[in-house]
Motif scaffolding. Sequence first.
Motif, PDB file in Angstrom:
ATOM      1  N   UNK A 258      41.089  28.907  23.558  1.00  0.00           N
ATOM      2  CA  UNK A 258      42.840  28.957  22.420  1.00  0.00           C
ATOM      3  C   UNK A 258      43.136  28.043  22.986  1.00  0.00           C
ATOM      4  N   UNK A 259      43.866  27.831  21.824  1.00  0.00           N
ATOM      5  CA  UNK A 259      45.034  27.160  21.442  1.00  0.00           C
ATOM      6  C   UNK A 259      46.658  27.326  22.244  1.00  0.00           C
ATOM      7  N   UNK A 260      47.200  26.787  22.846  1.00  0.00           N
ATOM      8  CA  UNK A 260      48.036  26.673  23.911  1.00  0.00           C
ATOM      9  C   UNK A 260      47.423  27.490  25.315  1.00  0.00           C
ATOM     10  N   UNK A 261      46.400  28.025  25.390  1.00  0.00           N
ATOM     11  CA  UNK A 261      45.988  27.536  27.021  1.00  0.00           C
ATOM     12  C   UNK A 261      45.737  27.021  28.215  1.00  0.00           C
ATOM     13  N   UNK A 262      46.044  27.300  29.133  1.00  0.00           N
ATOM     14  CA  UNK A 262      46.177  26.152  30.382  1.00  0.00           C
ATOM     15  C   UNK A 262      45.783  27.025  30.797  1.00  0.00           C
ATOM     16  N   UNK A 263      44.730  28.330  31.333  1.00  0.00           N
ATOM     17  CA  UNK A 263      44.768  28.650  32.083  1.00  0.00           C
ATOM     18  C   UNK A 263      43.320  29.014  32.594  1.00  0.00           C
ATOM     19  N   UNK A 264      42.221  29.041  31.049  1.00  0.00           N
ATOM     20  CA  UNK A 264      40.902  29.399  31.472  1.00  0.00           C
ATOM     21  C   UNK A 264      40.010  28.120  31.241  1.00  0.00           C
ATOM     22  N   UNK A 265      39.712  27.022  31.818  1.00  0.00           N
ATOM     23  CA  UNK A 265      39.511  26.285  31.387  1.00  0.00           C
ATOM     24  C   UNK A 265      38.185  26.417  31.664  1.00  0.00           C
ATOM     25  N   UNK A 266      37.308  26.220  30.459  1.00  0.00           N
ATOM     26  CA  UNK A 266      36.084  26.324  30.160  1.00  0.00           C
ATOM     27  C   UNK A 266      34.556  25.427  30.926  1.00  0.00           C
ATOM     28  N   UNK A 267      35.074  24.495  31.629  1.00  0.00           N
ATOM     29  CA  UNK A 267      34.085  23.560  32.046  1.00  0.00           C
ATOM     30  C   UNK A 267      34.250  23.540  33.857  1.00  0.00           C
ATOM     31  N   UNK A 268      35.445  24.434  33.692  1.00  0.00           N
ATOM     32  CA  UNK A 268      35.553  24.430  35.150  1.00  0.00           C
ATOM     33  C   UNK A 268      34.675  25.669  35.396  1.00  0.00           C
ATOM     34  N   UNK A 269      33.358  25.621  36.875  1.00  0.00           N
ATOM     35  CA  UNK A 269      32.466  26.410  37.043  1.00  0.00           C
ATOM     36  C   UNK A 269      33.476  27.650  38.315  1.00  0.00           C
ATOM     37  N   UNK A 270      33.107  26.457  39.688  1.00  0.00           N
ATOM     38  CA  UNK A 270      33.430  27.448  40.779  1.00  0.00           C
ATOM     39  C   UNK A 270      33.798  26.162  41.717  1.00  0.00           C
ATOM     40  N   UNK A 271      34.623  26.494  42.690  1.00  0.00           N
ATOM     41  CA  UNK A 271      34.626  25.538  43.518  1.00  0.00           C
ATOM     42  C   UNK A 271      33.262  25.544  44.627  1.00  0.00           C
ATOM     43  N   UNK A 272      33.861  24.610  45.796  1.00  0.00           N
ATOM     44  CA  UNK A 272      33.093  24.372  46.811  1.00  0.00           C
ATOM     45  C   UNK A 272      33.638  23.856  48.362  1.00  0.00           C
ATOM     46  N   UNK A 273      33.432  24.923  49.205  1.00  0.00           N
ATOM     47  CA  UNK A 273      34.681  24.432  50.276  1.00  0.00           C
ATOM     48  C   UNK A 273      34.437  23.254  50.519  1.00  0.00           C
ATOM     49  N   UNK A 274      35.266  22.851  51.339  1.00  0.00           N
ATOM     50  CA  UNK A 274      35.086  21.488  52.622  1.00  0.00           C
ATOM     51  C   UNK A 274      34.201  22.664  53.476  1.00  0.00           C
ATOM     52  N   UNK A 275      33.104  21.069  53.809  1.00  0.00           N
ATOM     53  CA  UNK A 275      32.222  21.490  54.818  1.00  0.00           C
ATOM     54  C   UNK A 275      30.957  22.289  54.591  1.00  0.00           C
ATOM     55  N   UNK A 276      30.130  22.062  53.593  1.00  0.00           N
ATOM     56  CA  UNK A 276      29.570  22.911  52.484  1.00  0.00           C
ATOM     57  C   UNK A 276      28.564  21.809  52.538  1.00  0.00           C
ATOM     58  N   UNK A 277      26.806  22.399  52.546  1.00  0.00           N
ATOM     59  CA  UNK A 277      26.268  21.312  52.732  1.00  0.00           C
ATOM     60  C   UNK A 277      25.418  21.369  50.874  1.00  0.00           C
ATOM     61  N   UNK A 278      25.136  20.503  50.307  1.00  0.00           N
ATOM     62  CA  UNK A 278      24.468  20.191  49.433  1.00  0.00           C
ATOM     63  C   UNK A 278      23.434  19.134  48.492  1.00  0.00           C
TER      64      UNK A 278
END
Length: 431
Positions: A132-152
């Motif tokens: 949506x034009x003007x939206x700054x909250x719902x970044x559609x390329x943002x999936x989730x976060x990964x906490x510190x000290x997590x194995x990947x």
Amino acid sequence: MFYIIPGTRLEMLDAEYWIKKIADADRLIMTQNDIMKFNQEIVEKCDSVYDLRSYRDSFTYDELLSLIKKYKLPEKEMYFRNGETVKRDFYNYIANNLNISEIKEVNPVQYGITIRKTSLRSFPTEIAVYSRKGDIEFDRFQETSCQAIEPVVVLHESKDKKWYFVQMYNYRGWVKVTDIAIAKDKEEVFDYLDTDDFIVVTGNHVRTQSNPYDDDVSEIRFDMGTRIPLETDMPDSLANQSTYGNYVIKLPSRDDKGNLVFKDGLISIKEDVHHGYIPYTRANVLNQAFKLIGDRYGWGDSFNGRDCSSFIMYVYKTFGFALPRNGDEQEKCTGIAHQFSDDMSLIDRIETFKNIKPGAALYMPGHAMMFVGMDSGVPYIIHDFTGYGAKNGDKYDFVPVNEVMVTSSLLPTSSGIPFIERFSSAIQFEM
């Protein structure tokens, strides 16, 4: 003065208000061994959750390409943060940065550890895109976060060498290379992480002590649910500071080549942390959830916040649970399930809560919540939500909330339908 949502009273924002209603609030629901078995059942039942200790060693070209291509570039009109329309050349840049040409016939995986909290993105770019034009909250390329000290598990690298495509225990996506330390092998990661001597962050956020000698371990922020190994060889001082009154923690860091090294840091014993996981009781579940009252909603954990399903996930992480990331996946989890059918009356839905324990996760399409208890015959919930509907004539106006809050389940959604009438299931994470 506090602004309170309709149907909510100020005393309801205190966990103790609800805990005193529970007859067996301090009874241990499951032991740590039980929770470990429960997690294994989640791995077996949920396609999105993995035990990285037994993850595969390599992927073929087609397999890896299929994982990367699961994220589809938008076909509808999208917008940048400044309101400009996203052009095709930006998508071409992203497609090129996926580095598909460098995928081999056989692609061995690498293991690493996050050295700080990081974002998992749909594509290897920090640039946000909105529907949506003007939206700054719902970044559609943002999936989730990964906490510190997590194995990947590192599966692939972007063309600009700034991003890794990784698998964490319950999600897959692109993360910044600078947030990952690459290990020699799987054993180096899990020999470190599988220690019996660790603390868990039980507050909303905690920080390490300031260290003027090493920025890598100075004032590092950890969020609720982060599991931090303790240093077994306890020094008397660190960075010219006595270790008295502190936990000495062993932190992953990157050397100048990006490889995994370990450094010691300090967290004050006055911080909201717990030595080992918290005992799994209903009182403790509610206490953890209520520590997040008023915390900012963040789609995909943006704004250093959480969204509805990660609110559930991180509260339960403090007890040792490894839940799926998204609400629809959590809803399919193992546990004691209570179903709400579409043809149930409001009275029948309220009656169902006679058999649901406080702390149970509640689900409806697109939203996850937690049941906290009954008040005047009405089920109440705590949830991280965007807003509700306020009646205005013959329609409902959307009232933004964007935080963790206690509400009545009879509160109208933006469409005017009460939350409770959209519930699909309740899950008690227990055997």
